[in-house]
Design an enzyme around this catalytic site. Structure first.
Site: not given
Length: 191
Positions: A61-65
Site C-alpha cells: 500500500q505504498c506509492g512505490f508499490t
C-alpha cells in the site's frame, strides 16, 4: 490458519531471528542468512550461491508499490542468466504492509503476477531488523540503510554486497540494470 499453526509460525520466526542475530555478527556473506519464506518455510540465501541477488523490502500500500512491475520484469529478463529477486514485505514504513502472508502473496500474484521468491513480513529497520539488514548496514554504512519501502540491495554471486539503491531508484533504471549486468554472464548457463 489455526491458532496452533499461527503459534508455530511465530515460534519459527523467533528461532530464525535468534539464529540470525548471532550470525549477523559473524557473517561473511549474504549466504549466512535465512529468512522465513512467505510459505512459512525457511528461505536460506545460500540456496542462491553463484547467483546475483536483488533483495528488496516491499509494501502493498505504498506509492512505490508499482515498482513490483519493474522487479518482476528484472526477474523475467535476467533469471536465466543468474539473477534472483527476493521480495521482503515489511510494515516498517508508514504501516503500508498490513496484510498477513497469504494476503501479501495473493496481492502480489493478482496485481503484479509476481513469481520471484518472497519472504514473510519482516522487520528491516531499527534494532529489531532482520540480521541480513543489520549486516548490510554494517557492511555498506549508515547511508545504505532502508529509509522507506522498495530499498534495494544487490548481492554478487560470491555473496558479498555490491551496491544499494534507494527507494527512488526504479528497478528498471539504467543504473540498476547496468549493476546487475556486470555481475552476470553474457549468456545463460547451459543446463
Amino acid at each position: 490458519m489455526t491458532v496452533r499453526a499461527s503459534l508455530r509460525t511465530v515460534a519459527m520466526a523467533a528461532v530464525f531471528s535468534v539464529m540470525g542475530a548471532a550470525s549477523a555478527m559473524a557473517a561473511s556473506s549474504a549466504y549466512d542468512f535465512t529468512f522465513q519464506g512467505i510459505d512459512g518455510k525457511p528461505l536460506p540465501l545460500s540456496q542462491f550461491k553463484g547467483k546475483a541477488i536483488l533483495v528488496v523490502n516491499t509494501a502493498s500500500q505504498c506509492g512505490f508499490t508499482p515498482q513490483y512491475k519493474g522487479l518482476e520484469a528484472l526477474w523475467q529478463r535476467y533469471r536465466d542468466r543468474g539473477l534472483v529477486v527476493v521480495g521482503v514485505p515489511s510494515d516498517d514504513f508508514g504501516g503500508q504492509e498490513p496484510g498477513n502472508a497469504n494476503q501479501i502473496k495473493d496481492f502480489c500474484e493478482v496485481n503484479y503476477s509476481i513469481d520471484f521468491p518472497m519472504t514473510d513480513k519482516t522487520v528491516v529497520s531499527g534494532d529489531s531488523a532482520h540480521p541480513f539488514y543489520r549486516w548490510a548496514a554494517d557492511e555498506l554504512g549508515f547511508l545504505a540503510k532502508p529509509r522507506w519501502n522498495f530499498h534495494k540491495y544487490l548481492v554478487g554471486p560470491d555473496g558479498k554486497l555490491v551496491s544499494w539503491f534507494s527507494t527512488m531508484t526504479d528497478p528498471e533504471s539504467d543504473k540498476v540494470r547496468e549493476a546487475i549486468e556486470t555481475l552476470l554472464p553474457e549468456k545463460a548457463p547451459k543446463s
